[in-house]
Write a protein that holds these residues in place. Structure first.
Motif, short mmCIF file in Angstrom:
data_model
loop_
_atom_site.label_atom_id
_atom_site.label_comp_id
_atom_site.label_asym_id
_atom_site.label_seq_id
_atom_site.Cartn_x
_atom_site.Cartn_y
_atom_site.Cartn_z
N SER A 32 57.78 4.51 114.31
CA SER A 32 58.84 3.95 113.98
C SER A 32 58.13 2.93 112.76
O SER A 32 56.97 3.00 112.51
N PRO A 33 59.00 2.14 111.96
CA PRO A 33 58.36 1.22 110.92
C PRO A 33 57.30 0.18 111.44
O PRO A 33 56.54 -0.16 110.81
N LYS A 34 57.51 -0.17 112.66
CA LYS A 34 56.65 -1.09 113.24
C LYS A 34 55.34 -0.53 113.96
O LYS A 34 54.44 -1.17 114.35
N PHE A 77 65.72 10.39 117.52
CA PHE A 77 64.67 9.32 117.37
C PHE A 77 65.60 7.98 117.49
O PHE A 77 65.07 7.29 118.36
N ALA A 78 66.64 7.74 116.99
CA ALA A 78 67.30 6.60 117.44
C ALA A 78 67.79 6.41 118.75
O ALA A 78 67.48 5.11 119.13
N ASP A 87 59.34 9.24 106.06
CA ASP A 87 57.90 8.79 105.20
C ASP A 87 58.80 8.37 103.79
O ASP A 87 58.19 8.86 102.68
N GLY A 88 59.88 7.47 104.02
CA GLY A 88 60.07 6.62 102.79
C GLY A 88 61.37 7.38 101.86
O GLY A 88 61.74 6.99 101.03
N ARG A 89 61.50 8.77 102.32
CA ARG A 89 62.55 9.43 101.58
C ARG A 89 63.76 9.66 102.48
O ARG A 89 63.84 9.71 103.70
N GLY A 137 53.76 12.96 113.09
CA GLY A 137 53.24 12.21 112.37
C GLY A 137 54.13 11.45 111.31
O GLY A 137 53.64 10.60 110.63
N GLN A 138 55.32 11.72 111.32
CA GLN A 138 56.34 11.41 110.27
C GLN A 138 56.82 9.93 110.56
O GLN A 138 56.85 9.76 111.95
N GLN A 139 57.06 9.00 109.76
CA GLN A 139 57.43 7.49 110.06
C GLN A 139 58.91 7.80 109.76
O GLN A 139 59.44 8.42 108.49
#
Length: 722
Positions: free
Chosen positions: A392-394, A409-410, A427-429, A440-442
């Motif tokens: 997660s972002p945290k 995930f949600a 990963d920001g996209r 490993g993806q965020q």
């Protein structure tokens, strides 16, 4: 048990310069330390270390590793100490034995902080010498080969640990042959019935087609000879667990799998690999989408090979792997290739990866500020290839099954987040919600308070938590429309009997059906959980006495072609009715199942014609009523549905179920299950519905899978009038 001279000979075959005396000394020392100890099977305990050493000779490992295998349980299970082993066999062997002992005593599946800290210390030690892992994998392999000596509960525990920990670890290290055997031995314990069923299917294939493997191998050899390629060709049936895993992943039966056979072509050099590939594709038709070039794009553990699937002999699809001898060694032994010997010299394999590369990367992370739990999660990212761990972002680690999407995930974080999900950044996209997540993806979930779950989400998710939450939200969202539809169903059903669907009548029916309110009753009518017959039955049971009961489930005694004493029932997939041509399928231990002659399900019985019965409806039998289903595409205007329900009632057919799909602003689709007497009754109803100007299409539905527009089930046109 393998005697000492036989073990020495196994080592000398690939390393004539090995220290035979030191191996003999380790053999004698280990035998003396374990004297008087026995395994659960009753055999001498020292058999186990010797067999572990023999496993490691198969990958041609050095003397220190072979000696470690012979002594790997001495520090843990005997009076021998680290200092004793170091004094007699050197610090290198003592450190390896100590590392194996630590790994044995570690509960790998635990995620408690103290165990995570132990795991951190162990990996720090193993990063100095990865041969500890190789000995441990061989140790577990022999333990699994002899697991039947344990009681059933311990067998289950060991097999599950092997499947979850050691098999993925072997695969991550590139030791594929060990991974395959560990998985199959675990599968034999965890699901013996499934494994036996796969073996029976292979036996049946051999009895029907003969042994295809040597014939296909010869065919490949002829094609390679014509192309001027000198290569070794081998074939095999894939291991039961590998076949089972594909069946589960693809949701297919054994007969639907395209590649239960695998073949390997081992060439002299890379040039011959690609010539061989051309020869195979020229001789047989390549299957689109089943070609992978791991030579130009190797895997991280050094694996290199060409993979292709072709339609071979008699149209059988087979997988073909093509690689060089050097590539094959790495493909089979992985990091162990770094220590392999040949003719007394350490082999230099240009395709073997640095065996410390993976652990070196882990060690670098250990020097950071990670706490033990975070470290253990990161290690799992590296080790478990069949699971997905995302962040997660945290920085929270979310564990999901392979194939999970941002919606999974949600919902894994919170139901409210899942319900309000409108998009995701990976990963920001910004990425679509159907994207399959990778290790490993965020993942950042984008949400909106006005969003509600969509029906299409259910086909995107893989977790039970997400599926149940979506279904619950959809039920709540559709409550209003279900109440409206339920009220219309109740009105039509009661008006046919000259009654009115008053609020008092609905309240009374709800109490009789143990529901809390009339609205709850209407919801159940609207979503099909309660039928109109149930409603009428609790209010006016006396009026149902003269109404014929649905009798399509049991056709025994009315069909021509049944043997005395045989019972039969209609197949739910096609719902045949009198007037249609029918056949019966005999099911072992069950009654005959009746199918319409044009039912798509009959294709599954093409090879079992001896199970078919030629059946006919009797011309002079009483006329019971049978369920059948129609799919209607109708205008989304007020009163259309009520008019159609009335039309069906005027034709003396009862509506027992309604289900909506594809609601649009102008049109929507609905499936109506009705009770009819015969094919003429059905076609009269269909014709009357088609005549309505607000009906775009009406088809008879015949499929046991989902009928919604997801490609899994399609309505088919009704047969012509008899």
């Amino acid at each position: 048990m393998i005697d000492v001279e036989s073990l020495v000979e196994l080592v000398r075959r690939y390393n004539p310069h090995s220290n035979a005396d030191l191996i003999r000394d380790a053999y004698a020392y280990g035998a003396a330390c374990h004297k008087g100890q026995f395994r659960r099977s009753g055999e001498a305990y020292f058999v186990h270390p010797v067999e572990v050493a023999a496993v490691l000779t198969e990958v041609r490992l050095d003397d220190a590793t072979i000696i470690t295998a012979l002594l790997h349980d001495t520090i843990e299970d005997t009076r021998a100490t680290y200092d004793d082993v170091a004094a007699r066999f050197g610090d290198e062997v003592a450190q390896l034995v100590d590392g194996v002992t630590k790994l044995t005593n570690l509960e790998l599946s635990s995620v408690e902080t103290e165990q995570a800290e132990n795991f951190r210390k162990l990996l720090m030690a193993m990063s100095k010498d990865l041969r500890v892992l190789l000995v441990k994998l061989a140790d577990r392999l022999h333990n699994m080969r002899t697991i039947k000596a344990l009681d059933p509960a311990k067998q289950q525990k060991k097999a599950r640990e092997t499947m979850d920990i050691y098999a993925p670890l072997a695969g991550r290290m590139g030791m594929q042959y060990i991974r395959d055997e560990l998985e199959d031995l675990s599968f034999q314990v965890l699901n013996p019935e499934a494994r036996l069923s796969i073996l029976r299917r292979f036996a049946r294939l051999r009895s029907e087609n003969g042994d295809l493997i040597p014939r296909i191998t010869d065919d490949i050899g002829i094609a390679l000879d014509a192309a001027g390629v000198d290569a070794y060709v081998s074939g095999r049936e894939k291991r039961p667990y590998s076949v089972w895993r594909k069946m589960e992943e693809k949701k297919q039966g054994f007969n639907q799998l395209s590649d239960v056979y695998g073949f390997r072509i081992i060439c002299r050099d890379e040039r011959d690999v690609y010539i061989a590939l051309g020869a195979v594709h020229q001789r047989w038709q390549a299957v689109p989408g089943r070609f992978k070039d791991y030579i130009s794009q190797p895997k991280s553990n050094g694996y290199r090979s060409i993979h292709t699937t072709v339609s071979g002999r008699d149209g059988k699809r087979v997988e073909v792997q093509i690689r060089t001898r050097e590539m094959h060694v790495v493909a089979e032994t992985g990091v162990a290739a770094h220590w392999s010997y040949k003719d007394g010299e350490k082999v230099t394999n240009r395709f073997a990866v640095d065996p410390f590369h993976w652990l070196r990367g882990i060690t670098e992370r250990l020097e950071g500020p990670e706490n033990p739990d975070e470290f253990l999660e990161n290690f799992k990212l590296e080790m478990f290839q069949d699971k997905v761990f995302c962040f997660s972002p945290k920085g929270e680690v979310i564990k999901l099954p392979k194939g999970a999407t941002p919606i999974d995930f949600a919902y894994a974080i919170h139901t409210r987040l899942g319900n309000s999900c409108v998009g995701a950044r990976i990963d920001g996209r910004r990425m679509p919600l159907w994207t399959r997540l990778r290790n490993g993806q965020q993942v950042e979930i984008l949400r909106s308070e006005g969003q509600t779950p969509q029906a299409s989400w259910e086909d995107m998710v893989v977790t039970g938590r997400a599926k149940s939450a979506i279904r619950r939200a959809l039920r709540d969202e559709h409550r209003g429309s279900h109440i409206k539809l339920g009220r219309e169903i109740a009105r039509v059903a009661l008006e046919r009997l000259g009654k009115k669907a008053t609020e008092k009548a609905l309240d009374t029916a709800a109490r009789q059906l143990l529901l809390s309110s009339a609205d709850d009753l209407l919801v159940r009518l609207g979503n099909g959980e309660t039928s109109s017959t149930d409603l009428v039955g609790v209010l006016y049971p006396e009026l149902l006495k003269d109404v014929p009961k649905p009798d399509g489930s049991e056709a025994s005694g009315r069909l021509i072609g049944l043997q005395p004493g045989q019972s039969a029932h209609n197949a739910p997939c096609c719902g045949p009715v009198p007037g249609e041509r029918i056949v019966g399928i005999m099911v072992p231990g069950k009654s005959v199942v009746i199918h319409a002659i044009d039912c798509a399900k009959l294709a599954e019985f093409d090879d079992l014609t001896e199970e078919w019965l030629d059946l006919r409806w009797p011309a002079d039998s009483p006329k019971p009523i049978y369920p059948t289903r129609l799919v209607l595409t109708m205008a989304n205007d007020a009163g259309v549905l009520g008019r159609i329900c009335t039309l069906i009632g005027e034709h003396h057919a009862n509506i027992v179920d309604l289900e909506f799909s594809d609601r649009k602003a102008d049109f929507y689709r609905i499936m109506v299950e009705i009770m009819v007497r015969d094919i003429e009754h059905l076609l009269n109803i269909q014709t009357a519905i088609e005549a309505d100007s607000d009906i775009a299409e009406v088809t008879r539905y015949r499929d046991s899978t989902s009928w919604r527009s997801n490609g899994q089930g399609k309505p088919i046109a009704s047969p012509p009038r008899p």
